[in-house]
Design an enzyme around this catalytic site. Structure first.
Site, PDB file in Angstrom:
ATOM      1  N   GLU A 171       0.793  -1.236   0.000  1.00  0.00           N
ATOM      2  CA  GLU A 171       0.000   0.000   0.000  1.00  0.00           C
ATOM      3  C   GLU A 171       0.825   1.286   0.000  1.00  0.00           C
ATOM      4  O   GLU A 171       0.728   2.101   0.931  1.00  0.00           O
ATOM      5  CB  GLU A 171      -0.941   0.014   1.195  1.00  0.00           C
ATOM      6  CG  GLU A 171      -1.906  -1.143   1.224  1.00  0.00           C
ATOM      7  CD  GLU A 171      -2.965  -1.000   2.321  1.00  0.00           C
ATOM      8  OE1 GLU A 171      -2.850  -0.091   3.161  1.00  0.00           O
ATOM      9  OE2 GLU A 171      -3.911  -1.803   2.327  1.00  0.00           O
ATOM     10  N   GLU A 186      -5.535  -8.677   1.008  1.00  0.00           N
ATOM     11  CA  GLU A 186      -6.154  -8.348   2.303  1.00  0.00           C
ATOM     12  C   GLU A 186      -7.625  -8.076   2.108  1.00  0.00           C
ATOM     13  O   GLU A 186      -8.010  -7.362   1.180  1.00  0.00           O
ATOM     14  CB  GLU A 186      -5.550  -7.073   2.917  1.00  0.00           C
ATOM     15  CG  GLU A 186      -4.197  -7.229   3.508  1.00  0.00           C
ATOM     16  CD  GLU A 186      -3.667  -5.918   4.101  1.00  0.00           C
ATOM     17  OE1 GLU A 186      -4.462  -5.094   4.581  1.00  0.00           O
ATOM     18  OE2 GLU A 186      -2.442  -5.739   4.062  1.00  0.00           O
TER      19      GLU A 186
HETATM   20  C1  GCO Z   1      -3.216  -2.219   5.326  1.00  0.00           C
HETATM   21  C2  GCO Z   1      -2.527  -2.707   6.253  1.00  0.00           C
HETATM   22  C3  GCO Z   1      -2.957  -3.415   7.446  1.00  0.00           C
HETATM   23  C4  GCO Z   1      -4.103  -2.870   8.222  1.00  0.00           C
HETATM   24  C5  GCO Z   1      -5.428  -3.322   7.657  1.00  0.00           C
HETATM   25  C6  GCO Z   1      -6.611  -2.802   8.412  1.00  0.00           C
HETATM   26  O1  GCO Z   1      -2.641  -2.832   4.431  1.00  0.00           O
HETATM   27  O2  GCO Z   1      -3.900  -1.231   5.425  1.00  0.00           O
HETATM   28  O3  GCO Z   1      -1.859  -3.662   5.528  1.00  0.00           O
HETATM   29  O4  GCO Z   1      -1.759  -3.278   8.094  1.00  0.00           O
HETATM   30  O5  GCO Z   1      -4.006  -3.277   9.529  1.00  0.00           O
HETATM   31  O6  GCO Z   1      -5.527  -2.871   6.370  1.00  0.00           O
HETATM   32  O7  GCO Z   1      -6.658  -1.427   8.382  1.00  0.00           O
END
Ligand code: GCO
Length: 458
Positions: free
Chosen positions: A175, A358
């Site tokens: 990200e 994710e």
């Molecule tokens: C993200 C992060 C995670 C967060 C999850 C929830 O990629 O934003 O990888 O570390 O914890 O997205 O907000």
């Protein structure tokens, strides 16, 4: 066929064996052991120890103590039955000052973790950067300083020289859009800057680091499956006006376009070009445009936006409508955003296979007397999102895998520990881990390839 035979016929599989099921974690969110094993400080140590930056002053000093309890956590992975585990290597554990000098204890930790995963038949998916830049590099400008591009490539090569004989799937950055925006413009994440120039510089350097590191690792010719991960979200205009549509287009360029566009077309979006081009040198964009072996999509929700002439950038984010369902993060539950985003990403990426790296939700879990959690809402969230993965596949999107965020409740950045995303409940004072209903639901899905109804799993 008799009724009893018909009843025992298993339902048709939704997903074949070749589909990858996994869970994701990140080093700073789970490892703890901030001063053990020769680890150096990261920007998240400094940020979370700065008063007022995180909810209740929470920090990652101990987190889930995964550094010391990783064997127990592998046991959970084994029980879950998944095929893949995505984790990140903490740069300051590997190289405490970020200067390439390697910390042998740090190396050994990941070395054992990778071996441990292979021993239980779980494929390690390694992410090379999940936000914990060595503080020493921040002191030299961090992502806003162009030199970080080389530092990151060197680091990636160093990690892969040790782990690359056993790791096939590698994600370069997690990200970068969140690193840029939340870390350098909104001041919500480490390094906590609110500076337009730092934002623009960091955005470009993150892209350049992706392209250059892809080249660097490919030159090694080791056949790794190299990808990178973006958090993409559909951006919805609040009303029908042209102004709202323009606001949505601008936010789409900033959130979704700033990293995807240069990767696929070697250009920045027209809306942000003027801001970013000051940091672009000749040849840069040619080295950012690179085919990936796979693309990681993180998706939780969607964004709503309206024009707002009184705001600096001419737009404001709009809360979801009152009747909308939201998670404990305040994020709108919008499963259809996942299939929509998968289709859009595929259209942009061409043939590149996509993996949902994710997806998950935070809810206010209420543990029972034995710390068990009946998280029907999370289970239901996951069920509806996996159905959207299926529908995207049926519509021709080449989605190859799905990873839940996250295995364990963990340190949710500036929101601290109160935001629980885990399939497994973590009782922080005792570090006890207790699988939730969603864990059993996922276990059943992984085992059968059939999406169970959340209500049917106790
Ligand atoms: C993200 C992060 C995670 C967060 C999850 C929830 O990629 O934003 O990888 O570390 O914890 O997205 O907000």
């Amino acid at each position: 066929m008799s009724a009893s035979v018909a009843r025992s016929t298993p339902p048709e599989r939704h997903f074949s064996d070749s589909f990858t099921w996994g869970v994701s974690t990140a080093a700073y969110q789970i490892e703890g052991a901030f001063d053990q094993g020769g680890r150096g400080p990261s920007i998240w140590d400094v940020f979370s120890h700065t008063p007022g930056k995180t909810a209740r002053g929470d920090n990652g000093d101990v987190a889930c103590d995964h550094y010391n309890r990783w064997r127990e956590d592998l046991e959970l992975l084994r029980e879950l039955g998944i095929g893949a585990y995505r984790f990140s290597v903490a740069w300051p554990r590997w190289s405490p000052a970020g200067n390439g000098r390697v910390n042998p204890e740090g190396c050994e930790f990941y070395d054992r973790l990778v071996d441990g995963l292979l021993d239980i038949g779980v494929a390690p998916w390694l992410c090379l950067y999940h936000w914990d830049l060595p503080q020493a590099l921040q002191e030299r400008g961090g992502w806003a300083d162009r030199d970080v591009v080389e530092r990151f490539s060197d680091h990636a090569a160093s990690v892969m020289a040790v782990l690359g004989d056993r790791v096939e799937h590698v994600a370069l950055l997690n990200e970068p859009n969140v690193v840029g925006l939340l870390g350098h413009l909104l001041g919500l994440h480490a390094p906590g800057l609110s500076d337009l120039d730092a934002y623009a510089a960091a955005t470009h350097h993150l892209n350049l680091a992706t392209g250059k590191t892809l080249d660097r690792l490919r030159r090694e010719g080791r056949g790794w499956a190299l990808g990178t991960i973006l958090n993409l979200q559909p951006v919805l205009a609040q009303g029908d006006s042209e102004d709202d549509a323009a606001a949505a287009a601008l936010l789409d360029a900033v959130w979704n376009g700033n990293h995807l566009d240069p990767l696929v077309s070697g250009r920045y979006p027209a809306a942000t070009e003027a801001l970013l081009e000051r940091f672009v040198r000749e040849g840069d964009l040619e080295s950012v445009k690179r085919p990936l072996d796979w693309f990681g999509l993180n998706l939780y929700s969607q964004l709503r936006v309206a024009a707002d002439p009184s705001s600096l950038v001419g737009l404001r984010l709009v809360e979801p409508p009152e009747e909308a369902e939201t998670t404990a993060m305040g994020w709108e539950v919008a499963p259809e955003a996942l299939s929509r985003q998968l289709k859009e990403a595929q259209a942009r990426l061409g043939e590149v296979p996509i993996v949902v790296t994710e997806n998950g939700a935070a809810y206010r879990d209420r543990p029972g007397p034995d710390l068990e959690v009946d998280d029907l809402r999370r289970t239901n969230y996951l069920e509806r999102h996996v159905r959207e993965v299926l529908s995207a596949r049926e519509a021709g999107v080449d989605v190859r895998g799905y990873f839940v965020w996250s295995l364990l409740d963990n340190f949710e950045w500036h929101e601290g520990y109160a935001r629980r995303f885990g399939l497994v409940y973590v009782d922080y004072p005792t570090q006890r881990r207790v699988p939730k209903r969603s864990f059993r639901w996922y276990q059943q899905l992984v085992r059968s390839g059939v999406i169970p109804r959340s209500e049917d799993v106790a």
